[in-house]
Scaffold this active site. Sequence first.
Site, mmCIF file in Angstrom:
data_model
loop_
_atom_site.group_PDB
_atom_site.id
_atom_site.type_symbol
_atom_site.label_atom_id
_atom_site.label_comp_id
_atom_site.label_asym_id
_atom_site.label_seq_id
_atom_site.Cartn_x
_atom_site.Cartn_y
_atom_site.Cartn_z
ATOM 1 C CD GLU A 92 -2.497 12.545 4.009
ATOM 2 O OE1 GLU A 92 -1.446 12.974 3.864
ATOM 3 O OE2 GLU A 92 -2.822 11.224 4.343
ATOM 4 C CB CYS A 110 -7.227 5.592 9.350
ATOM 5 S SG CYS A 110 -5.469 5.311 9.096
ATOM 6 C CB CYS A 117 6.883 8.984 10.214
ATOM 7 S SG CYS A 117 7.218 7.326 11.151
ATOM 8 C CB CYS A 121 8.831 2.970 5.844
ATOM 9 S SG CYS A 121 8.707 2.247 7.362
ATOM 10 C CB CYS A 124 5.825 4.850 4.170
ATOM 11 S SG CYS A 124 4.689 5.903 5.235
ATOM 12 N N GLY A 167 2.632 8.680 10.914
ATOM 13 C CA GLY A 167 3.401 8.851 12.194
ATOM 14 C C GLY A 167 3.585 7.339 12.858
ATOM 15 C CD GLU A 168 5.579 3.203 15.551
ATOM 16 O OE1 GLU A 168 5.365 2.605 14.090
ATOM 17 O OE2 GLU A 168 5.138 2.650 16.323
ATOM 18 C CB SER A 199 -0.722 -0.033 12.945
ATOM 19 O OG SER A 199 0.478 -0.533 11.914
ATOM 20 C CB SER A 222 4.438 -2.544 9.760
ATOM 21 O OG SER A 222 3.351 -1.737 9.973
ATOM 22 C CG LEU A 223 6.961 -9.375 9.644
ATOM 23 C CD1 LEU A 223 7.877 -9.230 10.693
ATOM 24 C CD2 LEU A 223 6.753 -10.560 9.534
ATOM 25 C CG HIS A 224 6.276 -3.900 5.687
ATOM 26 N ND1 HIS A 224 4.924 -4.065 5.528
ATOM 27 C CD2 HIS A 224 6.593 -2.940 6.283
ATOM 28 C CE1 HIS A 224 4.434 -3.191 5.849
ATOM 29 N NE2 HIS A 224 5.159 -2.305 6.402
ATOM 30 C CB CYS A 340 -0.273 6.562 6.058
ATOM 31 S SG CYS A 340 1.207 6.462 6.204
HETATM 32 N N1 SAH Z 1 3.808 3.692 11.635
HETATM 33 C C1 SAH Z 1 2.866 2.754 11.846
HETATM 34 C C2 SAH Z 1 1.549 3.107 11.618
HETATM 35 C C3 SAH Z 1 1.194 3.988 10.439
HETATM 36 S S1 SAH Z 1 1.446 3.166 8.825
HETATM 37 C C4 SAH Z 1 3.420 1.598 11.135
HETATM 38 O O1 SAH Z 1 4.135 1.612 10.233
HETATM 39 O O2 SAH Z 1 2.616 0.566 11.331
HETATM 40 C C5 SAH Z 1 0.056 2.178 8.592
HETATM 41 C C6 SAH Z 1 0.333 1.008 7.682
HETATM 42 O O3 SAH Z 1 0.247 1.448 6.478
HETATM 43 C C7 SAH Z 1 1.604 0.111 8.055
HETATM 44 O O4 SAH Z 1 1.365 -1.074 7.941
HETATM 45 C C8 SAH Z 1 2.501 0.605 6.645
HETATM 46 O O5 SAH Z 1 3.471 -0.304 6.406
HETATM 47 C C9 SAH Z 1 1.336 1.080 5.801
HETATM 48 N N2 SAH Z 1 1.816 1.716 4.534
HETATM 49 C C10 SAH Z 1 2.519 2.803 4.461
HETATM 50 N N3 SAH Z 1 2.708 3.369 3.372
HETATM 51 C C11 SAH Z 1 2.017 2.394 2.549
HETATM 52 C C12 SAH Z 1 1.740 2.147 0.921
HETATM 53 N N4 SAH Z 1 2.406 3.187 0.143
HETATM 54 N N5 SAH Z 1 1.225 1.309 0.456
HETATM 55 C C13 SAH Z 1 0.457 0.291 1.414
HETATM 56 N N6 SAH Z 1 0.767 0.398 2.696
HETATM 57 C C14 SAH Z 1 1.419 1.289 3.303
HETATM 58 FE FE1 SF4 Z 2 6.194 5.622 9.908
HETATM 59 FE FE2 SF4 Z 2 4.639 3.789 9.468
HETATM 60 FE FE3 SF4 Z 2 5.213 5.335 7.385
HETATM 61 FE FE4 SF4 Z 2 7.156 3.521 8.244
HETATM 62 S S1 SF4 Z 2 5.054 2.898 7.456
HETATM 63 S S2 SF4 Z 2 7.406 5.827 7.771
HETATM 64 S S3 SF4 Z 2 6.596 3.890 10.588
HETATM 65 S S4 SF4 Z 2 4.177 6.070 9.152
#
Ligand code: SAH
Ligand code: SF4
Length: 352
Positions: A92, A110, A117, A121, A124, A167-168, A199, A222-224, A340
């Site tokens: 995507e 983006c 990945c 997470c 995600c 992906g990361e 990111s 991405s701290l969360h 994503c």
């Molecule tokens: N893997 C990297 C970059 C891709 S994800 C990372 O995790 O940073 C990009 C951002 O989208 C990250 O901050 C991730 O936490 C956030 N993200 C993923 N799924 C999401 C969702 N369902 N709602 C909001 N943000 C989300």
């Molecule tokens: Fe991978 Fe980023 Fe999604 Fe986490 S948030 S699974 S690191 S793409």
Amino acid sequence: MTDLYSMLPEEVDKIVTSMNQPRYRADQLLRMLYREFPKDVSAMRQIPAEMRNVLYSSGYTVGSVNEIHRVTSKDGQTTKILLKLCDGTLIETVLMQYRKGTSHPRSTICVSTQVGCQMGCTFCATGQMGFERNLKAEEIVAQVLHFASILQERGEHVTNLVFMGMGEPLANYAETIRAVRILTHARAFGLGQRHVTISTVGIMKGIDRLADEDLQIGLAISLHAPNDKLRRKLIPTAGPSSVKDLISATRSYFKKTGRRVTLEYALIDGVNDSPEIAAELAMLLKGNGAHVNLIPVNPTSGSFKRPRWKRITEFERVLQESDVNCTVRVEKGSEISAACGQLRTDITESAG
Ligand code: SAH
Ligand code: SF4
């Protein structure tokens, strides 16, 4: 087979020289590639036929993606596409536009860096689909050029690039950085490095390496969560990088590059959105100078919900009262599955 979009301009110079062609042919070839976005070698009409034939017979190709699905949000500002790669896998890419008055829109692409990945997470959609493979630099470059070509037809252009798709990026370090160098090279796509942000979920080795590159790109982590216990619930693979390490990485990245790091924080109802957790985060970040981006979670097929608006603004207020710089990023295009990995999941599931 070598895709010309995998090559840095200096490498294109070498091919052209090895074909006994004058140097200006390399500039011509690069202009063609990054201004006209040809989909195959035979479409590169401004290059002499003889040179095109040599490129073709030496195994050079262009183009590694094909659009198979497109959705646009109701307000027309977010467009998400599903691209098919040469081996049939799907990724995507999203275009997010922001118009202020009648001026030229900010157009942010983006991009994805992996198919799936490995990080898993829990909130995600990409994390839940598992991992297929890393993308090659040309497949990352092609995502940007695909939208660049669409925008060009409307008299617009790509202004910003974020590595926030599937992906990361730092788990596919070499190909990601190669793509950044190609896309920001003045003789290639020429995007300003300051307009690029990577990111990461927080891969320490990658962050350190990135700080030592001669690049001026932005970094988002991405701290969360403000502590490891909660963070590991959301990111099961976060083990090797602690919250403490990540916070100190923001400082060293700033010291080395002069760029302030953004901390991304997906707000999830009843999980990491309480005022107490906000206070813990504020304590952690006080005086750090980092910017916090609060992202109300985009519900995927999992059980996570977006908090109510009052809860979001309360979280924001607690941070701001401690002088922690923060903004709420309202995810645009949630009705088109803009988070994503969601579109691919929607499409492949509805296809059976
Ligand atoms: N893997 C990297 C970059 C891709 S994800 C990372 O995790 O940073 C990009 C951002 O989208 C990250 O901050 C991730 O936490 C956030 N993200 C993923 N799924 C999401 C969702 N369902 N709602 C909001 N943000 C989300
Ligand atoms: Fe991978 Fe980023 Fe999604 Fe986490 S948030 S699974 S690191 S793409």
